[in-house]
Design a protein around this motif. Sequence first.
Motif, mmCIF file in Angstrom:
data_model
loop_
_atom_site.group_PDB
_atom_site.id
_atom_site.type_symbol
_atom_site.label_atom_id
_atom_site.label_comp_id
_atom_site.label_asym_id
_atom_site.label_seq_id
_atom_site.Cartn_x
_atom_site.Cartn_y
_atom_site.Cartn_z
ATOM 1 N N LEU A 1 36.006 -8.355 -40.366
ATOM 2 C CA LEU A 1 37.380 -8.766 -40.605
ATOM 3 C C LEU A 1 38.043 -7.773 -41.563
ATOM 4 O O LEU A 1 37.409 -7.254 -42.478
ATOM 5 N N TYR B 1 44.529 -10.507 -36.169
ATOM 6 C CA TYR B 1 45.106 -9.893 -37.365
ATOM 7 C C TYR B 1 45.525 -8.442 -37.106
ATOM 8 O O TYR B 1 46.544 -7.985 -37.640
ATOM 9 N N THR C 1 37.192 -19.075 -40.869
ATOM 10 C CA THR C 1 37.809 -18.132 -39.945
ATOM 11 C C THR C 1 37.243 -18.389 -38.547
ATOM 12 O O THR C 1 36.280 -19.144 -38.379
ATOM 13 N N SER D 1 47.880 -15.190 -37.997
ATOM 14 C CA SER D 1 46.666 -14.365 -38.060
ATOM 15 C C SER D 1 45.803 -14.699 -39.263
ATOM 16 O O SER D 1 44.628 -14.317 -39.311
ATOM 17 N N LEU D 2 46.372 -15.427 -40.239
ATOM 18 C CA LEU D 2 45.599 -15.890 -41.397
ATOM 19 C C LEU D 2 45.036 -17.291 -41.187
ATOM 20 O O LEU D 2 44.351 -17.809 -42.069
ATOM 21 N N GLY D 3 45.358 -17.913 -40.047
ATOM 22 C CA GLY D 3 44.838 -19.243 -39.755
ATOM 23 C C GLY D 3 45.831 -20.360 -39.934
ATOM 24 O O GLY D 3 45.468 -21.538 -39.777
ATOM 25 N N ILE E 1 44.214 -14.550 -46.426
ATOM 26 C CA ILE E 1 43.656 -15.892 -46.250
ATOM 27 C C ILE E 1 43.457 -16.563 -47.608
ATOM 28 O O ILE E 1 43.788 -17.739 -47.807
ATOM 29 N N PRO F 1 34.177 -12.137 -38.609
ATOM 30 C CA PRO F 1 35.010 -13.199 -38.030
ATOM 31 C C PRO F 1 34.159 -14.381 -37.585
ATOM 32 O O PRO F 1 33.113 -14.220 -36.944
ATOM 33 N N GLN G 1 39.467 -13.792 -35.097
ATOM 34 C CA GLN G 1 40.440 -13.597 -36.177
ATOM 35 C C GLN G 1 40.853 -12.136 -36.343
ATOM 36 O O GLN G 1 42.041 -11.829 -36.498
ATOM 37 N N SER H 1 41.199 -11.082 -45.295
ATOM 38 C CA SER H 1 40.574 -11.943 -46.305
ATOM 39 C C SER H 1 41.516 -12.126 -47.492
ATOM 40 O O SER H 1 41.654 -13.229 -48.039
ATOM 41 N N SER I 1 37.891 -21.715 -46.712
ATOM 42 C CA SER I 1 38.792 -21.173 -45.694
ATOM 43 C C SER I 1 37.972 -20.682 -44.505
ATOM 44 O O SER I 1 37.423 -19.576 -44.535
ATOM 45 N N THR J 1 33.044 -18.307 -43.149
ATOM 46 C CA THR J 1 33.912 -19.037 -44.074
ATOM 47 C C THR J 1 34.090 -18.242 -45.361
ATOM 48 O O THR J 1 33.169 -17.545 -45.793
#
Length: 290
Positions: A213, A187, A179, A31-33, A221, A251, A183, A218, A177, A254
């Motif tokens: 989000l 999450y 998203t 869920s954080l990528g 992430i 979501p 996302q 965040s 980072s 970046t």
Amino acid sequence: MPIDLDRALGAPPATREIAWTSRDVLLYHLSLGAGADAATDPELGYTYERGLRVLPTFAMVAGQGISSGDRPPTAMNMPGIDIDLRRILHAGQGLTVHRPLPASGAATVASRVAHVWDKGKAAMIVLEQSATDGEGGLLWTTNMRIWARGEGGFGGEPGPEDRWAAPDREPDVTLESPTVPGQALLYRLNGDLNPLHADPEFAGAAGFDRPILHGLASYGIVAKAVVDGVLGGDVTRLRGLSVRFAGPLFPGETIRTRVWREDGGLMFQSTCPERDDAPVLTHATAEVST
């Protein structure tokens, strides 16, 4: 009255038993990528149960779980506090991990309202939690700051000043980072079912153009970005993380994180480059081990 100050501060800690498995950890990392570029790097340390390493920020969702019988919460309820979710925002978060988190385990979590600060137009509610294992050993402690709009003006103390300023020099590291649009929907399966992160109508009533989000998404992430980009991928080196949630992230946007190495840890701030570096996380520090 939504906030009964004496009752909120005088209530004994509420305790609950929690447990988690490697599947919960895997879901959190995804869920954080983690594993987003699986064709070139599946990040197996985060996405595969064999040799699984646990990001310390997993503590923020450990034991929350999700099931088909869960219903989204509509209010913040605890002794002395009853506030509609549309009136609150997660303003800041602190975490200290006292030892590396296991990929599966159990703990007793004690929660209490530590402070309620009067900010005039709002109240700042400070929630503290501590998690201990079956032998009473401390696993982690957290400090959550909740901004409750319209609940201030009760004549209480305003709270301490939060003095923080980014170093007057170029950052040592800048991390990007990205998203994805879905996302927040992924999450929220960690257990935070606040409709602010899924329901456009609810988000609109809260003053946002569309669902935002989770602040803790965040937070996680950026923790992963710092571990990977500054700490050599060693999750055990990240011992503490404290931030202020300065603005929303939608979501698909970046997170750009500028990091400064300072004696005893890191200072950083995160922004959204798609919106002229609008602030996302500020007053941010990380405690790290060598």
